[in-house]
Scaffold this motif. Structure first.
Motif, PDB file in Angstrom:
ATOM      1  N   ALA A 143       0.833  -1.205   0.000  1.00  0.00           N
ATOM      2  CA  ALA A 143       0.000   0.000   0.000  1.00  0.00           C
ATOM      3  C   ALA A 143       0.863   1.249   0.000  1.00  0.00           C
ATOM      4  CB  ALA A 143      -0.935  -0.006   1.211  1.00  0.00           C
ATOM      5  N   GLN A 144       1.947   1.232   0.767  1.00  0.00           N
ATOM      6  CA  GLN A 144       2.847   2.384   0.818  1.00  0.00           C
ATOM      7  C   GLN A 144       3.547   2.585  -0.514  1.00  0.00           C
ATOM      8  OE1 GLN A 144       3.268   4.638   3.498  1.00  0.00           O
ATOM      9  NE2 GLN A 144       4.222   5.716   1.768  1.00  0.00           N
ATOM     10  N   GLU A 145       3.876   1.496  -1.209  1.00  0.00           N
ATOM     11  CA  GLU A 145       4.498   1.597  -2.526  1.00  0.00           C
ATOM     12  C   GLU A 145       3.563   2.273  -3.526  1.00  0.00           C
ATOM     13  OE1 GLU A 145       7.589   0.935  -3.757  1.00  0.00           O
ATOM     14  OE2 GLU A 145       8.039   0.864  -1.618  1.00  0.00           O
ATOM     15  N   VAL A 146       2.279   1.994  -3.415  1.00  0.00           N
ATOM     16  CA  VAL A 146       1.298   2.641  -4.293  1.00  0.00           C
ATOM     17  C   VAL A 146       1.292   4.139  -4.044  1.00  0.00           C
ATOM     18  CG1 VAL A 146      -1.152   2.855  -4.866  1.00  0.00           C
ATOM     19  CG2 VAL A 146      -0.155   0.588  -4.484  1.00  0.00           C
ATOM     20  N   LEU A 147       1.309   4.530  -2.781  1.00  0.00           N
ATOM     21  CA  LEU A 147       1.355   5.959  -2.441  1.00  0.00           C
ATOM     22  C   LEU A 147       2.606   6.616  -3.012  1.00  0.00           C
ATOM     23  CD1 LEU A 147      -0.992   5.215  -0.507  1.00  0.00           C
ATOM     24  CD2 LEU A 147       0.073   6.675   1.196  1.00  0.00           C
ATOM     25  N   ASN A 148       3.726   5.912  -2.950  1.00  0.00           N
ATOM     26  CA  ASN A 148       4.980   6.464  -3.472  1.00  0.00           C
ATOM     27  C   ASN A 148       4.932   6.640  -4.990  1.00  0.00           C
ATOM     28  OD1 ASN A 148       5.970   6.390  -0.863  1.00  0.00           O
ATOM     29  ND2 ASN A 148       7.055   4.450  -1.134  1.00  0.00           N
ATOM     30  N   SER A 149       4.183   5.782  -5.672  1.00  0.00           N
ATOM     31  CA  SER A 149       4.109   5.840  -7.137  1.00  0.00           C
ATOM     32  C   SER A 149       3.292   7.022  -7.639  1.00  0.00           C
ATOM     33  CB  SER A 149       3.493   4.538  -7.689  1.00  0.00           C
ATOM     34  OG  SER A 149       4.312   3.434  -7.406  1.00  0.00           O
ATOM     35  N   ASP A 150       2.485   7.610  -6.756  1.00  0.00           N
ATOM     36  CA  ASP A 150       1.622   8.709  -7.180  1.00  0.00           C
ATOM     37  C   ASP A 150       2.420   9.906  -7.681  1.00  0.00           C
ATOM     38  OD1 ASP A 150      -1.044   9.765  -7.511  1.00  0.00           O
ATOM     39  OD2 ASP A 150      -0.643  11.062  -5.800  1.00  0.00           O
ATOM     40  N   ASP A 151       3.604  10.132  -7.124  1.00  0.00           N
ATOM     41  CA  ASP A 151       4.458  11.236  -7.572  1.00  0.00           C
ATOM     42  C   ASP A 151       4.844  11.068  -9.045  1.00  0.00           C
ATOM     43  OD1 ASP A 151       4.468  12.638  -5.186  1.00  0.00           O
ATOM     44  OD2 ASP A 151       6.237  11.609  -4.408  1.00  0.00           O
ATOM     45  N   ASP A 152       5.087   9.812  -9.465  1.00  0.00           N
ATOM     46  CA  ASP A 152       5.467   9.560 -10.861  1.00  0.00           C
ATOM     47  C   ASP A 152       4.324   9.878 -11.817  1.00  0.00           C
ATOM     48  OD1 ASP A 152       8.053   8.697 -10.211  1.00  0.00           O
ATOM     49  OD2 ASP A 152       7.345   6.677  -9.789  1.00  0.00           O
ATOM     50  N   VAL A 153       3.099   9.554 -11.397  1.00  0.00           N
ATOM     51  CA  VAL A 153       1.937   9.887 -12.216  1.00  0.00           C
ATOM     52  C   VAL A 153       1.798  11.396 -12.342  1.00  0.00           C
ATOM     53  CG1 VAL A 153      -0.586   9.776 -12.365  1.00  0.00           C
ATOM     54  CG2 VAL A 153       0.701   7.761 -11.652  1.00  0.00           C
ATOM     55  N   ASP A 154       2.007  12.102 -11.252  1.00  0.00           N
ATOM     56  CA  ASP A 154       1.929  13.568 -11.281  1.00  0.00           C
ATOM     57  C   ASP A 154       2.993  14.147 -12.222  1.00  0.00           C
ATOM     58  OD1 ASP A 154      -0.164  13.626  -9.512  1.00  0.00           O
ATOM     59  OD2 ASP A 154       1.079  13.948  -7.740  1.00  0.00           O
ATOM     60  N   ARG A 155       4.181  13.553 -12.225  1.00  0.00           N
ATOM     61  CA  ARG A 155       5.255  14.039 -13.094  1.00  0.00           C
ATOM     62  C   ARG A 155       4.847  13.949 -14.563  1.00  0.00           C
ATOM     63  NH1 ARG A 155       9.559  10.760 -13.114  1.00  0.00           N
ATOM     64  NH2 ARG A 155      11.041  12.330 -13.804  1.00  0.00           N
ATOM     65  N   PHE A 156       4.275  12.823 -14.951  1.00  0.00           N
ATOM     66  CA  PHE A 156       3.822  12.672 -16.333  1.00  0.00           C
ATOM     67  C   PHE A 156       2.680  13.641 -16.638  1.00  0.00           C
ATOM     68  CE2 PHE A 156       5.726   8.315 -16.050  1.00  0.00           C
ATOM     69  CZ  PHE A 156       6.592   8.449 -17.118  1.00  0.00           C
ATOM     70  N   SER A 157       1.773  13.803 -15.674  1.00  0.00           N
ATOM     71  CA  SER A 157       0.637  14.706 -15.867  1.00  0.00           C
ATOM     72  C   SER A 157       1.101  16.138 -16.077  1.00  0.00           C
ATOM     73  CB  SER A 157      -0.298  14.627 -14.654  1.00  0.00           C
ATOM     74  OG  SER A 157      -1.326  15.582 -14.744  1.00  0.00           O
ATOM     75  N   PHE A 158       1.996  16.615 -15.219  1.00  0.00           N
ATOM     76  CA  PHE A 158       2.494  17.979 -15.331  1.00  0.00           C
ATOM     77  C   PHE A 158       3.283  18.182 -16.627  1.00  0.00           C
ATOM     78  CE2 PHE A 158       2.550  18.430 -10.420  1.00  0.00           C
ATOM     79  CZ  PHE A 158       1.197  18.670 -10.441  1.00  0.00           C
ATOM     80  N   TYR A 159       4.045  17.160 -17.006  1.00  0.00           N
ATOM     81  CA  TYR A 159       4.817  17.240 -18.247  1.00  0.00           C
ATOM     82  C   TYR A 159       3.882  17.390 -19.447  1.00  0.00           C
ATOM     83  CZ  TYR A 159       7.481  15.599 -22.279  1.00  0.00           C
ATOM     84  OH  TYR A 159       8.048  15.487 -23.526  1.00  0.00           O
ATOM     85  N   ILE A 160       2.818  16.598 -19.473  1.00  0.00           N
ATOM     86  CA  ILE A 160       1.879  16.663 -20.598  1.00  0.00           C
ATOM     87  C   ILE A 160       1.192  18.020 -20.655  1.00  0.00           C
ATOM     88  CG2 ILE A 160      -0.259  15.706 -21.545  1.00  0.00           C
ATOM     89  CD1 ILE A 160       0.616  12.986 -20.387  1.00  0.00           C
ATOM     90  N   VAL A 161       0.785  18.529 -19.493  1.00  0.00           N
ATOM     91  CA  VAL A 161       0.138  19.841 -19.454  1.00  0.00           C
ATOM     92  C   VAL A 161       1.088  20.911 -19.982  1.00  0.00           C
ATOM     93  CG1 VAL A 161      -0.788  21.636 -17.948  1.00  0.00           C
ATOM     94  CG2 VAL A 161      -1.430  19.255 -17.579  1.00  0.00           C
ATOM     95  N   ARG A 162       2.344  20.823 -19.604  1.00  0.00           N
ATOM     96  CA  ARG A 162       3.338  21.781 -20.095  1.00  0.00           C
ATOM     97  C   ARG A 162       3.448  21.718 -21.616  1.00  0.00           C
ATOM     98  NH1 ARG A 162       8.435  24.272 -18.774  1.00  0.00           N
ATOM     99  NH2 ARG A 162       9.890  24.105 -20.505  1.00  0.00           N
ATOM    100  N   GLN A 163       3.527  20.520 -22.161  1.00  0.00           N
ATOM    101  CA  GLN A 163       3.657  20.357 -23.600  1.00  0.00           C
ATOM    102  C   GLN A 163       2.396  20.823 -24.346  1.00  0.00           C
ATOM    103  OE1 GLN A 163       6.849  20.142 -23.176  1.00  0.00           O
ATOM    104  NE2 GLN A 163       7.059  18.766 -24.936  1.00  0.00           N
ATOM    105  N   LEU A 164       1.237  20.579 -23.763  1.00  0.00           N
ATOM    106  CA  LEU A 164      -0.011  21.035 -24.384  1.00  0.00           C
ATOM    107  C   LEU A 164      -0.074  22.560 -24.409  1.00  0.00           C
ATOM    108  CD1 LEU A 164      -2.606  18.545 -22.818  1.00  0.00           C
ATOM    109  CD2 LEU A 164      -1.740  18.552 -25.165  1.00  0.00           C
ATOM    110  N   THR A 165       0.424  23.194 -23.355  1.00  0.00           N
ATOM    111  CA  THR A 165       0.464  24.655 -23.318  1.00  0.00           C
ATOM    112  C   THR A 165       1.349  25.199 -24.428  1.00  0.00           C
ATOM    113  OG1 THR A 165       0.175  24.613 -20.904  1.00  0.00           O
ATOM    114  CG2 THR A 165       0.964  26.660 -21.875  1.00  0.00           C
ATOM    115  N   ILE A 166       2.481  24.547 -24.637  1.00  0.00           N
ATOM    116  CA  ILE A 166       3.374  24.948 -25.719  1.00  0.00           C
ATOM    117  C   ILE A 166       2.688  24.790 -27.071  1.00  0.00           C
ATOM    118  CG2 ILE A 166       5.520  24.366 -26.928  1.00  0.00           C
ATOM    119  CD1 ILE A 166       6.674  23.516 -24.225  1.00  0.00           C
TER     120      ILE A 166
END
Length: 236
Positions: free
Chosen positions: A93-116
């Motif tokens: 369960a703790q590993e799942v919580l730790n993985s959430d940061d990686d999902v956020d990284r991809f999400s923020f990256y995509i939003v940045r690229q879409l803005t461009i």
């Protein structure tokens, strides 16, 4: 920092209004760069200023590529969260919580690229979009995949917060609902990648069947006398 990242700044200088950057601020900045801002590196670090350089090569990680990785990771989190719930496995369960940061990284990256892409016609075509409004639809899809990861975090947090296992019969029904949901998500994303309107309509129609899985779970709660268990399942 995240807002400036979204606005596709390549260099971000962090300076305190008064005095120096204290240790807690430095830790927060480092964690943000490391865990959330994909392609960002700290290139200068002193008590008076921290400089962050965003180094992203569009060719190496396309929006579709980032989206597929984000989808795969979110689905894995969901499956691991249910396994942790079934086994009452707090480490998983703790590993799942730790993985959430990686999902956020991809999400923020995509939003940045879409803005461009929205602001640059050449980049819009380079990223495979016909018109700028297509980016908005893609942004909605990304947000919903992010929500899938958030639900996995909710399930995992439940495992960490409570010690009493949920009855296997209820978990089996939750598993069936999860499997159905992930199948619909897969079909929906495939329709998005193929730009297939018929498959998209089929996915929308199929998504309405989720209520029958939910009703079976609610029905199983009628025989549960433990109020804590009923509360946990309902909030899932």
């Amino acid at each position: 920092m995240i807002a400036l990242y979204f606005l596709h700044y390549k260099t971000i200088n962090v300076k305190p209004k008064n005095g120096r950057i204290d240790p807690n601020q430095r830790i927060a900045i480092r964690n943000t760069v490391k865990k959330i801002l994909m392609g960002a590196e700290i290139t200068a670090d002193s008590t008076n200023e921290i400089t962050i350089q965003v180094l992203i090569n569009l060719v190496e990680l396309s929006i579709d590529g980032a989206f597929k990785r984000m989808l795969h990771l979110s689905k894995s989190m969901q499956n691991d969260a249910l396994l942790a719930l079934r086994e009452n496995n707090k480490e998983l369960a703790q590993e799942v919580l730790n993985s959430d940061d990686d999902v956020d990284r991809f999400s923020f990256y995509i939003v940045r690229q879409l803005t461009i892409a929205i602001e640059n016609t050449h980049m819009l075509e380079e990223m495979g979009f016909a018109i700028a409004s297509d980016c908005m639809g893609y942004r909605i899809a990304v947000k919903n995949i992010e929500r899938l990861a958030d639900h996995a975090v909710t399930l995992s947090q439940d495992v960490l917060d409570f010690d009493t296992p949920i009855p296997p019969k209820i978990i089996d029904r939750i598993q069936k609902m999860s499997d159905f949901s992930l199948e619909v998500i897969d079909n929906t994303c495939l329709a998005l990648f193929k730009n297939n309107y018929n498959e998209a309509e089929e996915s929308i129609a199929k998504s309405h069947e989720i209520s029958k899985y939910e009703n079976k779970i609610i029905e199983s709660l009628k025989n549960i006398k433990n109020e804590e268990t009923a509360f946990r399942v309902r909030r899932m």
